[in-house]
Enzyme design. Structure first.
Site, PDB file in Angstrom:
ATOM      1  N   CYS A  19       1.076  -0.917  -0.146  1.00  0.00           N
ATOM      2  CA  CYS A  19       0.061   0.759  -0.239  1.00  0.00           C
ATOM      3  C   CYS A  19       0.959   1.082   0.117  1.00  0.00           C
ATOM      4  CB  CYS A  19      -1.230  -0.180   1.319  1.00  0.00           C
ATOM      5  SG  CYS A  19      -1.328  -1.691   1.779  1.00  0.00           S
ATOM      6  N   HIS A  27      -8.980   4.296  -1.001  1.00  0.00           N
ATOM      7  CA  HIS A  27      -7.397   3.029  -0.635  1.00  0.00           C
ATOM      8  C   HIS A  27      -7.577   2.763  -2.259  1.00  0.00           C
ATOM      9  CE1 HIS A  27      -4.455   2.504   0.461  1.00  0.00           C
ATOM     10  NE2 HIS A  27      -4.712   1.325   1.266  1.00  0.00           N
TER      11      HIS A  27
END
Lengths: 138, 352, 386
Positions: free
Chosen positions: C85, C334
């Protein structure tokens, strides 16, 4: 999980065997060939304790099964799945399911012992995977 | 047939899953009168395997319990024979996983056995032969099952899960296997065809010409070959597809309640198939004294029986000293009841 | 020390973008950034692509080449970087180092992730590759489960409550209302979070960031180029990165992300700033508990105090410190590999005073904080008007 990868790890999954640095005594699980603390390559097999205590845990309520059958690895577990981080020896922790329990019986600090259970089925035709899971000490 | 070389059980271990379902719960689903079923089968409840349990995991737990009682280096086990009619793989032996899970030395022989509910005792005979023939210093053998029954089949009341394994050898024997014999015929009373999920059976035909004929014939053969009398035995254990068959067989042969009661676990755990008579033997060994004589006769559909004459040795006291390994009583007491729908869920009918 | 600035930004709307392909997302964000910088694609000297798992999500690797071609770059070096991420944050840092090294004058960082082309279970499985496959994911540990274990321990050690965590989600949703790029522009209440579906106790559905498609891009330039291109270059005051063991269970203190602590320490050292100098921060709130840990590990409050710090209202827009003015990963969305770059886009927007209703008043610096996995990687940047 690919078959060779599972096969290479059976010593870990079946028997919780780690390695210990002969120089500094640090224990690793999974096994390592070089110690991260003193770069020594002299490590020996070290069977871990099969009893430990829960450091933290969660109760997974989302289904891990895959109705579309797109993933071939089926994780075999009771639902909800109680998952915990367990301290087996000072500084040696593992992540594993806690089975045969009511989620409300689990506490941080609860004592648990290792059992041998099925954890994976590679689809209907593939291999079966076995590993350590834990249950509360009686 | 047997030679005079002394060998027998060095250690033993069993495993019974924690879940139980009461006969009432199944009777409710099958639409039958629970009291009538309980009375006719002499059955209160049966064990149910967890979602992640199978013959491999049950065998591993039993094997670990067996070895934890001794200080034996697993590297000295030369043969592992496991009998079951529910080996998780049709091809790839259960024993290979057990061998790895107990840290056995790859320099050993492994094979799986199948002979309906007597696969476990067939494995014990083979393991004993290996020891007696000096082809194995120690053998680890026995039986485990997670028995299947089609929904609605009367078998659903009894088909259960459990297993027992025995370490056989010549030294530190806790119970010498003094004699064993078998009685085998071609009798199609119960079978499962290739690729079928559930077994089929011949109903009433499973009784007289099948279970009773073989149990009685094999037991009588053992008595004849050893010159023993029924009254010479302190304990008798038989295969137990349900409580009623067991009691009738014991009475037919003339055994008293005192002799057969400790070997009968079916009313509390159901029929654990390849584990059934062997878990009964574990329960007897948990209680027996040095010098006690035990008779065991298994039964496997298809059909055949194996009979054993064991004599408990002094070493059993040593094995029990400070032993923290769970005994049969522990497993009988540690239980959690499930409903019929929970049993279906554990059977993974509801899962991927 | 040479100075590097951001001279162009661009991003796509974030959300479930059914009509947009992976490559189109990258093209849209990248070309917007080129246009914003007043450049042409031929002026770019290098490209760094951040994408976590294009192989598992869209069966596409070799994304450096893919986007170099899509954007019409001039056969320049195009490199994909991956840090779960934190892939986007790493891409910016690599572009920054490239310019510092003198090899490039103008470099593009592009983050792209297309997560909705696969089923939810496949997406979950792809995300779980950021944890240890053999010793976490294989046992059924998903990311909500791992962060839930952090949350449980945080609650146990410091008395943090589920309501305090829920407040992060409530605040971030409120901020996102004013962000036209955000996936969710809808206010929620603490009761909504507390009453939402339990995912992995104590983490509930509204504690989790969503599955998002999207892309974001920034263009970095050396001092000379930046000053020629714009009157409002946004300078990179600090760029730092830390790492840690991949498995949560291997950490000494499972409520502290040591990679974040290390990256923050380096960033404050580089920028000669202190936590009190930062009035606006974009933190990696993949789950609400992650926002709590970030505030502690970055040094904005004491270890264990984040729950009370949030409860006292310190993290609202224009309060003590504006945390996730953009809506954060929780409400803005996200898109894994793009998230670190979307944070930088927000930082530049804020420092250019272009954030309209979510504008943080009177700021000189904005910090961004991008985490990979459960803290195996952390990237921290500080951006400033000078």
């Amino acid at each position: 999980m690919a078959i060779p990868r599972y096969w290479r790890n059976t010593q870990h999954y079946y028997n919780l065997i780690g390695s210990k640095c002969k120089k500094c005594g640090r224990v690793y699980f999974p096994q390592r060939s070089v110690c991260a603390d003193d770069d020594s390559a002299e490590l020996e097999e070290h069977p871990l304790s099969r009893e430990g205590k829960i450091l933290t845990f969660t109760v997974l309520r989302t289904s891990l099964s895959d109705p579309s059958k797109e993933n071939t690895d089926v994780i075999v577990s009771e639902m909800p799945l109680v998952l915990a981080i367990i301290e087996l020896e000072k500084g040696v922790n593992v992540t594993a399911p806690i089975i045969e329990c009511e989620p409300e019986d689990i506490k941080i600090g609860s004592k648990v012992e290792a059992v041998f259970r099925k954890i994976m089925e590679k689809g209907e035709k593939g291999i079966l995977g076995y590993s350590y899971k834990f249950r509360l000490m009686r | 047939m047997t030679n005079n070389i002394k060998a027998g059980i060095v250690s033993y271990g069993c495993y019974i899953p924690r879940y139980r379902i009461k006969t009432e719960e199944i009777a409710k689903i099958q639409g039958q009168d629970a009291e009538a079923v309980k009375k006719s089968l002499v059955l209160q409840e049966k064990s149910v395997p967890g979602i992640d349990e199978d013959t491999i995991t049950i065998s591993v737990e039993a094997a670990r319990n067996c070895l934890r009682k001794t200080n034996l280096d697993p590297g000295r086990i030369d043969a592992i024979y496991i009998g079951s009619e529910s080996h998780p793989y049709a091809v790839k032996p259960t024993g290979t996983v057990v061998a790895k899970a107990i840290n056995a030395d790859p320099r050993l022989t492994v094979a799986d056995f199948e002979f309906a509910c007597k696969a476990g005792t067939a494995a014990v005979q083979a393991g004993l032969a290996m020891v007696k023939a000096d082809m194995a210093e120690y053998s680890l053998c026995g039986g485990s099952d997670t028995a299947q029954a089609a929904p609605g089949d009367p078998l659903e009341y009894t088909a259960a899960a459990g297993g027992a394994l025995f370490l056989l050898g010549k030294n530190n024997v806790i119970a010498e296997i003094k004699h064993t014999c078998s009685y085998t015929t071609d009798t199609p009373d119960f079978w499962r065809r290739k690729h079928q999920k559930y077994p089929s059976h011949g109903g009433l035909f499973t009784g007289e010409p099948a279970y009773f004929k073989h149990i009685v014939s094999s037991t009588k053969l053992l008595l004849k070959e050893t010159g023993m009398k029924v009254s010479d035995f302190n304990y008798a254990v038989f295969h137990q597809p349900n409580g009623k068959f067991y009691l009738r067989a014991a009475k037919l042969l003339g055994f008293s309640e005192e002799q057969y009661k400790d070997g009968l676990l079916c009313p509390l755990i159901g029929n654990t198939y390849s584990g059934a008579s062997l878990i009964g033997l574990c329960n007897v060994l948990d209680k027996a004294k040095p010098g006690d004589k035990i008779l065991l006769t298994s039964y496997g559909s298809g059909a055949g029986s194996d009979s054993f004459y064991l004599e408990v040795a002094d070493a059993i006291e040593e094995l029990r000293k400070g032993c923290k390994v769970p005994d049969v009583k522990h497993y009988l007491e540690n239980k959690k009841y499930v409903t019929y729908s929970e049993m279906v869920k554990l059977g993974r009918e509801l899962h991927g | 020390m040479k100075k590097v600035a951001i001279v162009g930004i661009g991003m796509t709307k974030l959300g479930n973008l059914w009509d947009k392909d992976f490559s189109q997302l990258g093209l849209e964000a990248g070309s917007k950034a080129v246009f914003d910088a007043g450049l042409t694609s031929k002026d770019i000297n290098s490209l760094y692509v951040g994408t976590m798992s294009s192989g598992l999500f869209v069966e596409q690797e070799h994304t450096g080449s893919l986007f170099s071609g899509m954007l019409g770059l001039n056969n320049v070096p195009a490199t994909r970087v991956e840090g779960a991420c934190a892939s986007g944050g790493i891409a910016i840092r690599q572009a920054y180092l490239d310019i510092l090294s003198g090899k490039s004058n103008v470099s593009m960082a592009l983050g792209v992730e297309k997560m909705t082309d696969v089923s939810l279970s496949q997406a979950t499985k792809a995300l779980a590759t950021a944890s240890s496959q053999n010793f976490e994911a294989w046992f059924g540990a998903t990311f909500p489960a791992l962060y839930a274990m952090i949350a449980r321990l945080h609650m146990h050690k410091y008395g943090t409550t589920e309501e305090q965590m829920a407040l992060c989600a409530v605040k971030n949703h409120k901020n996102a209302i004013h962000n036209e790029y955000a996936q969710f522009r809808k206010e929620i209440k603490v009761e909504d979070v507390m009453g939402s579906t339990m995912v992995s106790d104590p983490i509930k559905l509204l504690d989790c960031s969503p599955i998002t498609d999207g892309a974001a891009s920034v263009i970095l330039a050396d001092e000379e180029s930046a000053k020629k291109l714009t009157d409002t270059p946004i300078w990179i005051n600090a760029s730092s990165q830390g790492s840690d063991v991949i498995s949560l269970h291997e950490r000494q203190d499972m409520t502290t992300l040591s990679a974040t602590v290390k990256a923050a320490k380096d960033a404050f050292l580089q920028s000669k700033l202190k936590p009190k100098d930062i009035k606006c921060v974009e933190v990696h709130d993949c789950f609400t508990i992650a926002e709590l840990c970030a505030l502690e590990d970055l040094g904005f409050c004491k270890k264990g105090d984040a729950g009370r710090f949030i409860e006292d209202g310190n993290t609202h827009l224009n309060a003590e410190i504006s945390v996730n003015a953009s809506g954060g990963l929780k409400a803005k969305g996200h898109p894994i590999g793009a998230s670190g770059i979307a944070q930088a886009v927000e930082a530049v927007t804020q420092l250019r005073q272009e954030a309209k209703h979510r504008q943080v008043d009177d700021i000189k610096h904005v910090m961004t904080h991008n985490v990979g996995g459960t803290g195996g990687t952390a990237v921290v940047h500080i951006f400033g008007r000078d």
